[in-house]
Design a protein around this motif. Structure first.
Motif, PDB file in Angstrom:
ATOM      1  N   CYS A  29       0.847  -1.202   0.000  1.00 25.65           N
ATOM      2  CA  CYS A  29       0.000   0.000   0.000  1.00 25.65           C
ATOM      3  C   CYS A  29       0.879   1.246   0.000  1.00 25.65           C
ATOM      4  O   CYS A  29       0.908   2.014   0.966  1.00 25.65           O
ATOM      5  CB  CYS A  29      -0.919  -0.001   1.217  1.00 25.65           C
ATOM      6  N   GLY A  30       1.590   1.463  -1.088  1.00 23.89           N
ATOM      7  CA  GLY A  30       2.521   2.580  -1.142  1.00 23.89           C
ATOM      8  C   GLY A  30       1.864   3.939  -1.187  1.00 23.89           C
ATOM      9  O   GLY A  30       2.446   4.932  -0.764  1.00 23.89           O
ATOM     10  N   ARG A  31       0.653   4.015  -1.710  1.00 26.14           N
ATOM     11  CA  ARG A  31      -0.005   5.315  -1.843  1.00 26.14           C
ATOM     12  C   ARG A  31      -1.457   5.191  -1.414  1.00 26.14           C
ATOM     13  O   ARG A  31      -2.376   5.482  -2.162  1.00 26.14           O
ATOM     14  CB  ARG A  31       0.088   5.802  -3.288  1.00 26.14           C
ATOM     15  N   SER A  32      -1.645   4.760  -0.190  1.00 24.21           N
ATOM     16  CA  SER A  32      -3.005   4.490   0.256  1.00 24.21           C
ATOM     17  C   SER A  32      -3.183   4.837   1.722  1.00 24.21           C
ATOM     18  O   SER A  32      -2.223   4.835   2.497  1.00 24.21           O
ATOM     19  CB  SER A  32      -3.350   2.999   0.088  1.00 24.21           C
ATOM     20  N   PHE A  33      -4.416   5.115   2.084  1.00 26.26           N
ATOM     21  CA  PHE A  33      -4.852   4.959   3.449  1.00 26.26           C
ATOM     22  C   PHE A  33      -5.145   3.473   3.620  1.00 26.26           C
ATOM     23  O   PHE A  33      -5.675   2.830   2.719  1.00 26.26           O
ATOM     24  CB  PHE A  33      -6.147   5.730   3.706  1.00 26.26           C
TER      25      PHE A  33
END
Length: 301
Positions: free
Chosen positions: A33-37
């Motif tokens: 989840c590199g670019r996530s909430f």
């Protein structure tokens, strides 16, 4: 206007709900989840979350909720049962709310890397506790429509957790949460969010709020650590990013929708803010994000 809901609607957040299931002791599950909430709701058992970048760990028990507010590759491990506990496997329901691009709104930079809401910290009958109980019941006895029910319950948990974060941020210093406590600044934010294409300047915004230009500028900076026009510029770029990725509209139309008289001026501000021209952003962001939305975290069992 509900400013938090408006912020989330225009910030490039897209939901991807992961399949609920069991995490077995010998079979950890990895979440890229590199670019996530990220949101994990534990309905049974005990979990350990390890962040891939720095090796830091969190431990969760039944009823605990963990929100990852910074993109972070991490792994979930089921922990062996404690004395008196018979169930080794953990059951968890997780969701990812993915971001299109680097966060532009100051609220995102205010958030801690992780927030954990402990079951024992909450009253048994508070709203989040009731939601967790409903999730647990739905997982225990799935019925027709369970997938839709769980999606809705997760959305509600996510909103409650963000609300809790907003309140905590308000107590720590200047930022979006603190600004909402000021009647005048909250009113200024509502006006900017509601009419982002308007040809605002400090004088016109101050008149609407009922303050002098100096008073508005000073209070705005005290509360948000930013100027009103700087905030408006961020907001316009958020709206523009959304339109670039959700539509095929030409730059001239998007520029007009976010308050710019021509595409050249809009493109110049966009590149200065995001580091890419609008066309480069549209090409480079769309394909990777659509691919990310197809990602599924698979659980054992």
């Amino acid at each position: 206007m509900d400013l938090l809901s408006d912020l989330l609607r225009h910030s490039g957040l897209r939901k991807r709900v992961f399949t609920a299931g069991e995490i077995r002791v010998a079979e950890p599950q990895h979440f890229p989840c590199g670019r996530s909430f990220g949101l994990h709701v534990v309905s049974r058992g005990r979990l350990r979350i390890r962040a891939q970048d720095d090796g830091s760990e969190l431990r969760l028990g039944p009823g605990d909720i963990a929100l990852m507010a910074r993109g972070c590759h991490h792994t979930l491990y089921a922990e062996a049962p404690q004395p008196g506990e018979s169930q080794a496997d953990a059951r968890v329901l997780s969701a990812a709310y993915q971001l299109w691009s680097v966060p532009l709104h100051p609220f995102f930079s205010e958030l801690p890397d992780w927030l954990v809401l402990r079951a024992e910290e909450r009253l048994r009958l508070d709203s989040v506790g009731l939601l967790v109980d409903l999730i647990s019941a739905e997982l225990a006895e799935p019925s027709p429509g369970s997938e839709s029910v769980l999606n809705g319950l997760l959305d509600a948990v996510f909103s409650y957790v963000l609300r809790a974060l907003l309140l905590r941020c308000a107590d720590r210093g200047p930022g979006f949460g603190r600004a909402l406590r000021s009647e005048a600044i909250a009113r200024a934010l509502q006006l900017l969010h509601a009419d982002v294409e308007r040809d605002w300047n400090l004088a016109s915004l101050a008149r609407e709020v009922g303050l002098s230009r100096t008073a508005l500028a000073n209070r705005f900076r005290e509360q948000l650590d930013e100027t009103p026009m700087g905030y408006l510029r961020r907001l316009r770029m958020l709206r523009a990013s959304q339109r670039l990725l959700e539509t095929d509209l030409p730059l001239e139309r998007i520029a007009s929708e976010v308050g710019y008289s021509d595409a050249f001026g809009f493109s110049k501000v966009f590149k200065k803010t995001l580091g890419k021209s609008p066309r480069e952003f549209r090409r480079s962001e769309l394909a990777p994000e659509l691919a990310a939305l197809r990602f599924e975290a698979r659980f054992a069992g």
